[in-house]
Motif scaffolding. Sequence first.
Motif, PDB file in Angstrom:
ATOM      1  N   PHE A 113       6.577 -18.967 -12.193  1.00  0.00           N
ATOM      2  CA  PHE A 113       6.724 -19.415 -13.573  1.00  0.00           C
ATOM      3  C   PHE A 113       7.402 -18.388 -14.482  1.00  0.00           C
ATOM      4  O   PHE A 113       7.458 -18.580 -15.699  1.00  0.00           O
ATOM      5  CB  PHE A 113       5.344 -19.772 -14.143  1.00  0.00           C
ATOM      6  N   GLY A 114       7.918 -17.299 -13.909  1.00  0.00           N
ATOM      7  CA  GLY A 114       8.614 -16.309 -14.711  1.00  0.00           C
ATOM      8  C   GLY A 114       7.702 -15.548 -15.655  1.00  0.00           C
ATOM      9  O   GLY A 114       8.098 -15.182 -16.774  1.00  0.00           O
ATOM     10  N   ILE A 115       6.477 -15.281 -15.217  1.00  0.00           N
ATOM     11  CA  ILE A 115       5.458 -14.620 -16.032  1.00  0.00           C
ATOM     12  C   ILE A 115       5.326 -13.165 -15.598  1.00  0.00           C
ATOM     13  O   ILE A 115       5.411 -12.846 -14.415  1.00  0.00           O
ATOM     14  CB  ILE A 115       4.105 -15.358 -15.876  1.00  0.00           C
ATOM     15  N   VAL A 116       5.106 -12.281 -16.556  1.00  0.00           N
ATOM     16  CA  VAL A 116       4.896 -10.859 -16.267  1.00  0.00           C
ATOM     17  C   VAL A 116       3.451 -10.644 -15.790  1.00  0.00           C
ATOM     18  O   VAL A 116       2.506 -11.116 -16.420  1.00  0.00           O
ATOM     19  CB  VAL A 116       5.173 -10.007 -17.517  1.00  0.00           C
ATOM     20  N   PHE A 117       3.303  -9.948 -14.685  1.00  0.00           N
ATOM     21  CA  PHE A 117       1.987  -9.608 -14.131  1.00  0.00           C
ATOM     22  C   PHE A 117       1.650  -8.189 -14.570  1.00  0.00           C
ATOM     23  O   PHE A 117       2.300  -7.224 -14.157  1.00  0.00           O
ATOM     24  CB  PHE A 117       2.027  -9.736 -12.609  1.00  0.00           C
ATOM     25  N   ILE A 118       0.623  -8.058 -15.426  1.00  0.00           N
ATOM     26  CA  ILE A 118       0.155  -6.755 -15.895  1.00  0.00           C
ATOM     27  C   ILE A 118      -1.134  -6.417 -15.169  1.00  0.00           C
ATOM     28  O   ILE A 118      -2.125  -7.140 -15.278  1.00  0.00           O
ATOM     29  CB  ILE A 118      -0.102  -6.745 -17.413  1.00  0.00           C
ATOM     30  N   ALA A 119      -1.143  -5.311 -14.433  1.00  0.00           N
ATOM     31  CA  ALA A 119      -2.356  -4.823 -13.776  1.00  0.00           C
ATOM     32  C   ALA A 119      -2.978  -3.741 -14.638  1.00  0.00           C
ATOM     33  O   ALA A 119      -2.378  -2.677 -14.838  1.00  0.00           O
ATOM     34  CB  ALA A 119      -2.043  -4.288 -12.388  1.00  0.00           C
ATOM     35  N   ASP A 120      -4.161  -4.004 -15.162  1.00  0.00           N
ATOM     36  CA  ASP A 120      -4.906  -3.025 -15.949  1.00  0.00           C
ATOM     37  C   ASP A 120      -5.666  -2.128 -14.977  1.00  0.00           C
ATOM     38  O   ASP A 120      -6.670  -2.527 -14.397  1.00  0.00           O
ATOM     39  CB  ASP A 120      -5.854  -3.747 -16.901  1.00  0.00           C
ATOM     40  N   GLU A 121      -5.156  -0.911 -14.797  1.00  0.00           N
ATOM     41  CA  GLU A 121      -5.777   0.062 -13.888  1.00  0.00           C
ATOM     42  C   GLU A 121      -6.357   1.237 -14.669  1.00  0.00           C
ATOM     43  O   GLU A 121      -6.485   2.340 -14.138  1.00  0.00           O
ATOM     44  CB  GLU A 121      -4.739   0.530 -12.864  1.00  0.00           C
ATOM     45  N   VAL A 122      -6.717   0.991 -15.921  1.00  0.00           N
ATOM     46  CA  VAL A 122      -7.269   2.052 -16.751  1.00  0.00           C
ATOM     47  C   VAL A 122      -8.497   2.668 -16.084  1.00  0.00           C
ATOM     48  O   VAL A 122      -8.651   3.890 -16.054  1.00  0.00           O
ATOM     49  CB  VAL A 122      -7.589   1.523 -18.158  1.00  0.00           C
ATOM     50  N   MET A 123      -9.355   1.840 -15.535  1.00  0.00           N
ATOM     51  CA  MET A 123     -10.558   2.343 -14.876  1.00  0.00           C
ATOM     52  C   MET A 123     -10.383   2.440 -13.365  1.00  0.00           C
ATOM     53  O   MET A 123     -10.916   3.359 -12.729  1.00  0.00           O
ATOM     54  CB  MET A 123     -11.750   1.436 -15.213  1.00  0.00           C
ATOM     55  N   ALA A 124      -9.625   1.530 -12.767  1.00  0.00           N
ATOM     56  CA  ALA A 124      -9.548   1.436 -11.306  1.00  0.00           C
ATOM     57  C   ALA A 124      -8.542   2.392 -10.681  1.00  0.00           C
ATOM     58  O   ALA A 124      -8.583   2.626  -9.476  1.00  0.00           O
ATOM     59  CB  ALA A 124      -9.198  -0.003 -10.895  1.00  0.00           C
ATOM     60  N   GLY A 125      -7.632   2.964 -11.489  1.00  0.00           N
ATOM     61  CA  GLY A 125      -6.562   3.776 -10.944  1.00  0.00           C
ATOM     62  C   GLY A 125      -6.927   5.229 -10.713  1.00  0.00           C
ATOM     63  O   GLY A 125      -8.032   5.681 -11.022  1.00  0.00           O
ATOM     64  N   PHE A 126      -5.974   5.959 -10.146  1.00  0.00           N
ATOM     65  CA  PHE A 126      -6.052   7.404  -9.939  1.00  0.00           C
ATOM     66  C   PHE A 126      -7.309   7.821  -9.182  1.00  0.00           C
ATOM     67  O   PHE A 126      -8.119   8.605  -9.659  1.00  0.00           O
ATOM     68  CB  PHE A 126      -5.899   8.147 -11.268  1.00  0.00           C
ATOM     69  N   GLY A 127      -7.430   7.267  -7.964  1.00  0.00           N
ATOM     70  CA  GLY A 127      -8.450   7.697  -7.023  1.00  0.00           C
ATOM     71  C   GLY A 127      -9.753   6.944  -7.073  1.00  0.00           C
ATOM     72  O   GLY A 127     -10.525   6.981  -6.116  1.00  0.00           O
ATOM     73  N   ARG A 128     -10.023   6.259  -8.176  1.00  0.00           N
ATOM     74  CA  ARG A 128     -11.322   5.609  -8.331  1.00  0.00           C
ATOM     75  C   ARG A 128     -11.589   4.626  -7.195  1.00  0.00           C
ATOM     76  O   ARG A 128     -12.727   4.498  -6.722  1.00  0.00           O
ATOM     77  CB  ARG A 128     -11.365   4.900  -9.688  1.00  0.00           C
ATOM     78  N   CYS A 129     -10.565   3.927  -6.746  1.00  0.00           N
ATOM     79  CA  CYS A 129     -10.730   2.946  -5.663  1.00  0.00           C
ATOM     80  C   CYS A 129     -10.242   3.482  -4.316  1.00  0.00           C
ATOM     81  O   CYS A 129     -10.027   2.712  -3.373  1.00  0.00           O
ATOM     82  CB  CYS A 129      -9.996   1.660  -6.004  1.00  0.00           C
ATOM     83  N   GLY A 130     -10.054   4.797  -4.231  1.00  0.00           N
ATOM     84  CA  GLY A 130      -9.613   5.383  -2.974  1.00  0.00           C
ATOM     85  C   GLY A 130      -8.129   5.280  -2.733  1.00  0.00           C
ATOM     86  O   GLY A 130      -7.666   5.492  -1.599  1.00  0.00           O
ATOM     87  N   GLU A 131      -7.364   4.976  -3.762  1.00  0.00           N
ATOM     88  CA  GLU A 131      -5.897   4.924  -3.714  1.00  0.00           C
ATOM     89  C   GLU A 131      -5.369   5.453  -5.044  1.00  0.00           C
ATOM     90  O   GLU A 131      -6.114   5.537  -6.024  1.00  0.00           O
ATOM     91  CB  GLU A 131      -5.398   3.479  -3.509  1.00  0.00           C
ATOM     92  N   TRP A 132      -4.082   5.780  -5.084  1.00  0.00           N
ATOM     93  CA  TRP A 132      -3.517   6.159  -6.380  1.00  0.00           C
ATOM     94  C   TRP A 132      -3.696   5.025  -7.385  1.00  0.00           C
ATOM     95  O   TRP A 132      -4.149   5.231  -8.504  1.00  0.00           O
ATOM     96  CB  TRP A 132      -2.037   6.520  -6.235  1.00  0.00           C
ATOM     97  N   PHE A 133      -3.320   3.821  -6.967  1.00  0.00           N
ATOM     98  CA  PHE A 133      -3.547   2.629  -7.778  1.00  0.00           C
ATOM     99  C   PHE A 133      -4.275   1.609  -6.920  1.00  0.00           C
ATOM    100  O   PHE A 133      -3.990   1.461  -5.725  1.00  0.00           O
ATOM    101  CB  PHE A 133      -2.224   2.045  -8.295  1.00  0.00           C
ATOM    102  N   ALA A 134      -5.206   0.885  -7.531  1.00  0.00           N
ATOM    103  CA  ALA A 134      -6.020  -0.061  -6.766  1.00  0.00           C
ATOM    104  C   ALA A 134      -5.176  -1.149  -6.113  1.00  0.00           C
ATOM    105  O   ALA A 134      -5.530  -1.649  -5.044  1.00  0.00           O
ATOM    106  CB  ALA A 134      -7.082  -0.690  -7.673  1.00  0.00           C
ATOM    107  N   VAL A 135      -4.056  -1.533  -6.733  1.00  0.00           N
ATOM    108  CA  VAL A 135      -3.213  -2.582  -6.146  1.00  0.00           C
ATOM    109  C   VAL A 135      -2.727  -2.199  -4.758  1.00  0.00           C
ATOM    110  O   VAL A 135      -2.376  -3.080  -3.955  1.00  0.00           O
ATOM    111  CB  VAL A 135      -2.002  -2.912  -7.049  1.00  0.00           C
ATOM    112  N   ASP A 136      -2.697  -0.886  -4.455  1.00  0.00           N
ATOM    113  CA  ASP A 136      -2.223  -0.454  -3.143  1.00  0.00           C
ATOM    114  C   ASP A 136      -3.098  -0.979  -2.016  1.00  0.00           C
ATOM    115  O   ASP A 136      -2.642  -1.101  -0.877  1.00  0.00           O
ATOM    116  CB  ASP A 136      -2.169   1.077  -3.087  1.00  0.00           C
ATOM    117  N   HIS A 137      -4.365  -1.301  -2.309  1.00  0.00           N
ATOM    118  CA  HIS A 137      -5.244  -1.872  -1.281  1.00  0.00           C
ATOM    119  C   HIS A 137      -4.691  -3.189  -0.757  1.00  0.00           C
ATOM    120  O   HIS A 137      -4.923  -3.557   0.402  1.00  0.00           O
ATOM    121  CB  HIS A 137      -6.643  -2.129  -1.850  1.00  0.00           C
TER     122      HIS A 137
END
Length: 445
Positions: free
Chosen positions: A238-262
Amino acid sequence: MSNEAQVRADDRAHVFHSWAAQGRIDPLPIERAQGSYFWDYTGRRYLDFSSQLVNINIGHQHPRLVKAIQEQAAKLCTIQPAFANDKRGEAARMIAEVAPGPLNKVFFTNGGAEANENAIRMARLHTGRHKVLSTYRSYHGATATAITATGDPRRWPNEPVAIGVVHFWGPYPYRSPFYATTPEQETERALAHLRDTIVFEGPATVAAVLLETVVGTNGILVPPPGYLAGVRALCDEFGIVFIADEVMAGFGRCGEWFAVDHWGVVPDLITFAKGVNSGYLPLGGVVISDEIAETFRERPFPGGLTYSGHPLACASAVASMQIFKEEGIIEHARSLGEDVIGPGLAELAERHPSVGEVRGLGVFWAIELVRDSAGTPLVPFNAAGAASGPMNDVAAACKERGLWPFIHFNRVHVVPPCTTTAAEVREGLAILDGALTVADGFYAS
């Protein structure tokens, strides 16, 4: 007057605290902190299982990070954002290098709320559309559009603030809003619901879908298999922008640089803050795809902040990322989740009938507490006053034993620093084991 008494007196007389009825709080004065612990003025030590506000990913007072801030302060404390600066450029490059896919530009902010505000602004200008879809059970910040996008009760007293935000239900297999019985069914039905929301709102009016990759304060809700990929596909369709809010989940918190990497998913925009420098100085930002950055090649971006890319904050981010790489903190966080926290919480669930579910990854976990076999939450949604008593009792039991917990609604979140040792985690889990007997006392067998 003692140091503690002076701190308490000044606080009560002059500090206006966030999210609080001022006359009903009594903040604990803190004297110092180190690693995974902090101390009050009586010398009492607390194991920080909250990472403060789930942001001290690198631990308290990391000497290399403190030294980097001191060295930058001696060289150049501040310069306005229109100039180029070595630490600002280096921090942006390092963030882009670990971001997935073609996300190569960084717009710096002072924190997560401003990051989400500006990501939404970018999405609206890029698409020429105005609506933003975000989930219930979410938190995106306390500024105007960010609080409107938030899907928890903190939004209610702030309404009306901004326009164009539409909420939908995200996946939550344990309490499925779609009556799903398997994770796969939850994904299928949640994606069908999102598609329906887009269609009935009018695809040509929807600029962005804003999601916490792993929902934070509202439950540590790990998306079921295929969900994020399905959101990516709907946004592409649909031509929509996907914004991933990684304010809390990013930078190691989920065991990856960014949680989307899982899940191998590449958003169009990633918002970050907290763990990028563990809150040693205020810093956040938006990682921007090449396509969206191109929108503003000849067209000015109508947004900015006096302290955007502040040299002291960016120097702390550079040092933090170097430390993460050289000390293997990402890998350590992943191992803690797989080998220590996950198995340890599973053992607690076996022993305590009040534990309805444990879930999470990395150092980002939740214990959901219930009062019966039907899974009735230990306290009601948005409980306050006497209704929140059982969870207050659990929190008090933790603190009495030297553990500072993160409590939200009927959940205890297990979110220590990413640098916490396995022995320290086990120490905290042993304290939780004792505190959960308090929750068991409210369980009706």
